[in-house]
Design a protein around this motif. Structure first.
Motif, mmCIF file in Angstrom:
data_model
loop_
_atom_site.group_PDB
_atom_site.id
_atom_site.type_symbol
_atom_site.label_atom_id
_atom_site.label_comp_id
_atom_site.label_asym_id
_atom_site.label_seq_id
_atom_site.Cartn_x
_atom_site.Cartn_y
_atom_site.Cartn_z
ATOM 1 N N ILE A 138 0.839 -1.199 0.000
ATOM 2 C CA ILE A 138 0.000 0.000 0.000
ATOM 3 C C ILE A 138 0.877 1.252 0.000
ATOM 4 N N TRP A 139 1.979 1.252 0.751
ATOM 5 C CA TRP A 139 2.900 2.396 0.727
ATOM 6 C C TRP A 139 3.406 2.652 -0.701
ATOM 7 N N LEU A 140 3.844 1.588 -1.367
ATOM 8 C CA LEU A 140 4.404 1.748 -2.713
ATOM 9 C C LEU A 140 3.323 2.143 -3.722
ATOM 10 N N ALA A 141 2.101 1.643 -3.520
ATOM 11 C CA ALA A 141 1.016 2.050 -4.420
ATOM 12 C C ALA A 141 0.718 3.533 -4.258
ATOM 13 N N ALA A 142 0.735 4.005 -3.026
ATOM 14 C CA ALA A 142 0.503 5.436 -2.807
ATOM 15 C C ALA A 142 1.621 6.263 -3.429
ATOM 16 N N THR A 180 11.796 -1.574 4.366
ATOM 17 C CA THR A 180 12.076 -2.828 3.665
ATOM 18 C C THR A 180 13.007 -2.533 2.497
ATOM 19 N N ALA A 181 13.529 -3.593 1.922
ATOM 20 C CA ALA A 181 14.447 -3.433 0.786
ATOM 21 C C ALA A 181 13.740 -2.801 -0.411
ATOM 22 N N ARG A 182 12.488 -3.193 -0.633
ATOM 23 C CA ARG A 182 11.758 -2.622 -1.773
ATOM 24 C C ARG A 182 11.486 -1.134 -1.566
ATOM 25 N N VAL A 183 11.159 -0.756 -0.333
ATOM 26 C CA VAL A 183 10.924 0.670 -0.061
ATOM 27 C C VAL A 183 12.205 1.460 -0.312
ATOM 28 N N MET A 184 13.334 0.935 0.116
ATOM 29 C CA MET A 184 14.612 1.616 -0.137
ATOM 30 C C MET A 184 14.888 1.694 -1.648
ATOM 31 N N MET A 185 14.618 0.609 -2.362
ATOM 32 C CA MET A 185 14.863 0.598 -3.804
ATOM 33 C C MET A 185 13.997 1.644 -4.514
ATOM 34 N N LYS A 186 12.704 1.721 -4.144
ATOM 35 C CA LYS A 186 11.824 2.708 -4.770
ATOM 36 C C LYS A 186 12.279 4.132 -4.432
ATOM 37 N N SER A 187 12.764 4.336 -3.208
ATOM 38 C CA SER A 187 13.257 5.666 -2.839
ATOM 39 C C SER A 187 14.454 6.054 -3.692
ATOM 40 N N ILE A 188 15.402 5.110 -3.846
ATOM 41 C CA ILE A 188 16.592 5.389 -4.657
ATOM 42 C C ILE A 188 16.202 5.639 -6.106
ATOM 43 N N LYS A 189 15.263 4.833 -6.624
ATOM 44 C CA LYS A 189 14.874 4.992 -8.029
ATOM 45 C C LYS A 189 14.199 6.342 -8.258
ATOM 46 N N LEU A 190 13.377 6.780 -7.294
ATOM 47 C CA LEU A 190 12.721 8.075 -7.451
ATOM 48 C C LEU A 190 13.760 9.192 -7.514
ATOM 49 N N LYS A 214 19.259 -6.192 -6.282
ATOM 50 C CA LYS A 214 18.881 -5.039 -7.106
ATOM 51 C C LYS A 214 19.561 -3.764 -6.635
ATOM 52 N N LEU A 215 19.844 -3.675 -5.342
ATOM 53 C CA LEU A 215 20.545 -2.480 -4.854
ATOM 54 C C LEU A 215 21.942 -2.389 -5.464
ATOM 55 N N TRP A 216 22.665 -3.514 -5.511
ATOM 56 C CA TRP A 216 23.994 -3.515 -6.129
ATOM 57 C C TRP A 216 23.909 -3.242 -7.628
ATOM 58 N N MET A 217 22.872 -3.764 -8.256
ATOM 59 C CA MET A 217 22.702 -3.501 -9.690
ATOM 60 C C MET A 217 22.492 -2.015 -9.944
#
Length: 1010
Positions: free
Chosen positions: A712-716, A742-752, A778-781
């Motif tokens: 839900i966080w990532l959808a928002a 979480t790792a996905r939240v960190m990844m989305k933050s970095i991507k943004l 994915k973080l290393w990638m």
């Protein structure tokens, strides 16, 4: 001791020390004239040093003198003649064949004896010997072996005379041993020269291949140049012309000249027989016909000219008969086409295709059947049809009429007779049939069919109904001829005569008004209480008149009544009736039937599974209302089952409207508030409809139900970033990192941050993320890709290596590191990285594919082929490897390779895509290619490369409508995977592009198949 050999041009000297006893083991003397042997164990007596030693030589084939001398005593020469010594000791018959007729022991009276296998008396002394006691045959010798060739031409100064000195002597064990020794020496000498000989032969062969190469090798450079030929150049290659001249190309047509009647007449007369004697025959008695140039030899004398006038009259008569047959139609009028009567005649030829003998046998057999049992109707019918097939219509009619006389009570015989008879005769036959069979329904229907006017047909049916009032078939045929008012009157009478016919009751109810129809159906239920169609029709009648509340009651009463009358409720038949009701437009009736019978005969533990299968079956039959009713009933029974809500939501998404989907999702989240996917589907539906505030409110409610939900966080965040609310998205991500890190939240933050160009912030977040989540590849990638974007190859290499230490199973990391080394020109290092990756990740098709492509990009085709063979052995069911192998094959071998690939991976989308490109599109088979592209996207709609190739194919060979259709289907499928698709969609520059914008970009990136 010393001996010398004289009388021959060779001398061998041997010095031996005399001992008390001396045994000579054998001396081999090799000279120009061959090889001889001094026998073993030359025995003699010896003395001490002053005693002369005497030797006896045996087996010497040629006479020569041997001189012995003792080095310790005085010179004493002893000469002897070897030939005299041999002749004195050797018998003359030794080694010679026995004479003819010699029998061993015969001289002393041994005449033999008789055994059981012998026939006749024993042998007498005077008997001649038989084959069993025949003398041994003398070995035949060639002419060159009978006597030695001592000519000068056969003499050589070094080797002497050709041939062997010892060829006439017996071959004993010592000779065999000597030959074996020499063969071993020859073999060893040959082995010493073998390597040099083979090397010389190899050099000569290579020199020959260079001087005279194969045709395939001569044109290999030209074949390699074909790879750079463009499509336009290929299409501009002229077609191979016809090298033949005009006369050979246009073959002269054969000409046929009609033969005059005089030639036919002469030929007929030459093969005929004469019935009169001419004057010439009377004069010469028919035997002494003079030879001449006019009288033919060996042929009969013509009897006269043929009358061609009679032949023409016969032709006209035959044509008249055929025209009469054609004009003999049912109506009695001619049906001859004046311009095409020959075609009509051709169509009248017998079509049985059998042999004449078979027809005769069948005719004889049927005749026997008729005579044996004349009351057997099939025999008459078969006989008539046989004659009809052979074209003898009149005989067929006569036979069937005789059959009618023999079998007057058979419907089939009368109907066959009516079929074979023309026009009015058929009516007369049917009239006779009706007199004999007044209750035969088929006879009456045939009588009505023979009438041409509707009024006459009605009269026939009414007369038939007077004779057979309980025939449902006659009533239906008669009602079809009447108008609506008369049909209602006839049906009223029909249901009285046939009260058990459901079809008549339902037909009458359809013709009556609402009140009368209800009465008719009530009477029908009273007469037929076991039929469900009457109840369903009643329910449809109430729905058609707006009484929807009555539909449910009628269906429930139907089930109760049928159970009371011991009728089994078959749910499959009732569901099929519900689908038919939906097709007829009776939605409430079909839903009522589904609700009433969906639970019949289903166990409690099987209800959910069975109902889901029923819903899928109805959806496959396009009965969407029935499927919707099944989902509704299942949800009423299992309101908290998340899987049922999801399947119902996907059904509404595919076959319903946005309003119905949102209404269903609202009910779903009320019953399953912890189901995040239901909240997200509702928010996405609002967002796609353009209602962003409603989507935000749904996500806010979802936050309340699931406070720390990552999805839900990532959808928002996605909702805000897609609507250009980047600051709100950053704040949401910051809150998410604080409350639900979480790792996905960190990844989305970095991507943004990366997408917005804030590389410094992205670096800071990356440093923090890899410390907390070092196992998230994915973080290393992302770290390596950001460094590559900034041209920091060393830092990128370091990031990839660190990531591989933590995640050795991450295949994308290995691929990124290999491609980085390849871009840097380090082909060997890229190869070693992929080899190391394959060791740590065996049977990984992606790594094998990358290794093969590295070699292909490096121009090492042979190594690539070798790797492909190894890869297919290790991963025989990998579709991506088989697809690449099809692309690597030369054009003529692609079809064979694709057959092998489809045998291994029949339903793999990559193999189907490769076949579509290289087998059909490259060969300009447009229709077939379009069909295979459709199969590919149907099997795997998530493969973006397949949609892109399909779109590019339609750009080349299709029209705008087909392109729009592919784009629309691709948007609905929303693909996420594919090599080229991910290359475009995951590019940081295209992070805001949607499917309809990505599809053309990927299509432009794709190469045309060649």
């Amino acid at each position: 001791m010393q001996y010398t050999a004289t009388e021959y041009p060779f001398v061998y000297r041997t010095v031996c020390t005399p001992v008390l006893r001396y045994q000579h083991v054998g001396i081999y003397i090799r000279s120009r004239v061959g090889r001889t042997h001094l026998g073993r164990n030359h025995l003699g007596r010896t003395r001490n040093q002053n005693v002369t030693t005497r030797y006896r030589a045996e087996g010497v084939a040629y006479p020569f003198l041997i001189e012995f001398s003792d080095s310790d005593t005085s010179q004493e020469n002893v000469k002897m003649s070897v030939q005299s010594l041999v002749s004195a000791k050797k018998k003359t018959f030794i080694g010679l064949p026995a004479p003819l007729g010699y029998v061993p022991g015969l001289g002393r009276g041994a005449t033999g004896f008789t055994t059981r296998s012998d026939i006749g008396p024993a042998r007498d002394i005077d008997d001649i010997s038989d084959d069993r006691h025949a003398p041994p045959t003398k070995k035949s010798k060639n002419d060159d072996e009978e006597e030695e060739d001592l000519n000068d031409a056969n003499y050589d100064e070094f080797t002497g005379y050709g041939g062997s000195l010892c060829s006439k002597d017996p071959y004993d064990k010592d000779d065999e041993e000597a030959d074996a020794i020499y063969e071993e020496i020859d073999k060893r000498m040959d082995d010493k020269r073998r390597e040099r000989r083979e090397q010389k032969l190899k050099e000569e062969l290579e020199k020959y291949r260079q001087e005279r190469p194969k045709i395939q090798q001569q044109f290999s450079d030209l074949k390699r140049d074909l790879a750079i030929v463009s499509e336009d150049e290929w299409l501009n290659i002229p077609e191979v012309g016809d090298a033949r001249n005009k006369k050979q190309r246009n073959a002269r047509a054969e000409k046929f000249t009609p033969v005059p009647d005089s030639v036919l007449a002469r030929a007929a007369a030459s093969t005929g027989t004469a019935n009169t004697i001419s004057d010439r025959d009377q004069k010469f008695s028919g035997m002494n016909t003079p030879f001449g140039a006019i009288t033919p030899l060996g042929t009969s004398t013509p009897s006269g000219d043929i009358d061609m006038k009679k032949i023409g009259q016969a032709r006209n008569t035959l044509m008249d008969i055929k025209l009469t047959q054609v004009s003999d139609s049912v109506s009695g009028q001619t049906v001859v086409d004046p311009k095409g009567y020959l075609t009509d005649l051709q169509s009248m030829l017998p079509s049985h295709g059998g042999d004449i003998n078979d027809v005769k046998k069948a005719r004889l057999l049927l005749k026997s059947v008729r005579e044996t049992n004349p009351k057997h109707p099939p025999a008459w019918i078969a006989s008539a049809r046989l004659e009809e097939v052979t074209g003898k219509m009149q005989i067929a009619r006569n036979l069937i009429m005789k059959g009618c006389e023999e079998c007057p009570k058979s419907e089939d015989v009368w109907l066959e007779a009516a079929r074979l008879m023309p026009g009015d005769q058929a009516k007369a036959v049917i009239a006779q049939a009706v007199r004999h069979l007044p209750t035969a329904v088929r006879v009456w229907i045939k009588a009505a069919d023979l009438e041409t006017e509707t009024k006459a047909k009605k009269r026939v049916f009414r007369k038939a109904l007077e004779m057979i009032p309980n025939s449902v078939r006659l009533w239906k045929q008669a009602v079809e001829l009447e108008n609506e008012e008369d049909a209602r009157i006839m049906l009223s009478r029909a249901v009285e005569c046939c009260p058990t016919s459901v079809e008549l009751w339902l037909a009458l109810a359809r013709l009556e008004n609402y009140e009368n129809a209800r009465k008719v159906l009530n009477k029908a239920r009273e007469n037929i209480p076991t039929d469900r169609q009457i109840w369903i029709t009643a329910a449809k009648l109430e729905e058609a008149n707006g009484n929807n509340h009555m539909v449910e009651r009628i269906i429930d009463r139907a089930l109760s009544s049928l159970r009371a009358n011991m009728v089994e409720i078959n749910r499959d038949l009732w569901i099929k009736d519900a689908e038919d009701c939906e097709q007829a437009g009776s939605i409430h009736t079909c839903q009522a039937i589904i609700r009433a019978v969906i639970g019949v005969g289903v166990e409690d533990e099987d209800k959910k599974h069975t109902w889901m299968e029923d819903a899928e079956s109805c959806a496959a039959h396009e009965a969407y209302e029935c499927a919707r009713a099944i989902f509704a009933h299942a949800l009423s029974v299992y309101p908290s089952k998340k899987s049922i809500w999801l399947r119902a939501a996907y059904f509404e998404k595919s076959h319903g409207t946005r309003e119905s989907l949102e209404a269903l999702l609202q009910r779903a989240v009320a019953h399953c508030p912890k189901a995040e996917v239901l909240w997200l589907m509702g928010a996405k539906s609002k967002w796609l409809a353009g209602d962003v505030p409603a989507a935000r409110s749904i996500l806010a409610l979802a936050f309340q139900a699931n406070p720390n939900s990552e999805e839900i966080w990532l959808a928002a965040v996605k909702l805000e970033s897609e609507n250009n609310e980047f600051e709100r998205a950053r704040r949401l991500l910051q809150k998410a990192r604080a409350s639900a890190p979480t790792a996905r939240v960190m990844m989305k933050s970095i991507k943004l941050e990366w997408c917005l160009g804030e590389i410094k912030n992205a670096h800071t977040l990356l440093q923090e993320a890899v410390k907390h989540y070092p196992d998230f590849a994915k973080l290393w990638m992302m770290k390596g890709q950001i460094e590559e974007q900034n041209n920091n190859k060393e830092l990128a290499r370091e990031a990839y290596n660190q990531g591989l230490k933590k995640n050795p199973k991450a295949i994308p990391l290995w691929l990124l590191l290999s491609r980085l080394e390849e871009k840097s020109g380090q082909l060997i290092k890229a190869r070693s990285i992929l080899e190391k990756a394959r060791l740590k990740n065996p049977q990984c098709a992606e790594l094998w594919l990358e290794a093969i492509r590295v070699e292909n990009r490096g121009g090492l085709k042979n190594i690539a082929q070798t790797l492909m063979a190894r890869a297919l052995q290790e991963c025989p069911n990998s579709g991506i490897l088989w697809a690449e192998s099809i692309a690597m094959e030369p054009r003529p071998q692609r079809k064979t390779k694709s057959v092998d690939a489809l045998r291994k991976c029949e339903h793999d989308p990559h193999v189907l895509l490769a076949a579509s490109k290289y087998i059909f599109w490259a060969e300009r088979k447009v229709a077939k290619a379009r069909e295979w592209f459709s199969r590919t996207v149907k099997i795997e709609p998530d493969l973006g490369d397949a949609w892109a190739y399909f779109y590019k194919f339609e750009q080349v060979h299709g029209d705008e409508d087909s392109q729009n259709d592919i784009k629309k289907r691709c948007i609905n499928a929303d693909p996420k995977h594919g090599e080229y698709w991910c290359q475009v969609s995951k590019d940081i520059k295209n992070w805001r592009l949607r499917t309809e914008q990505i599809l053309p970009l990927v299509a432009d990136l794709l190469p045309l198949p060649t």
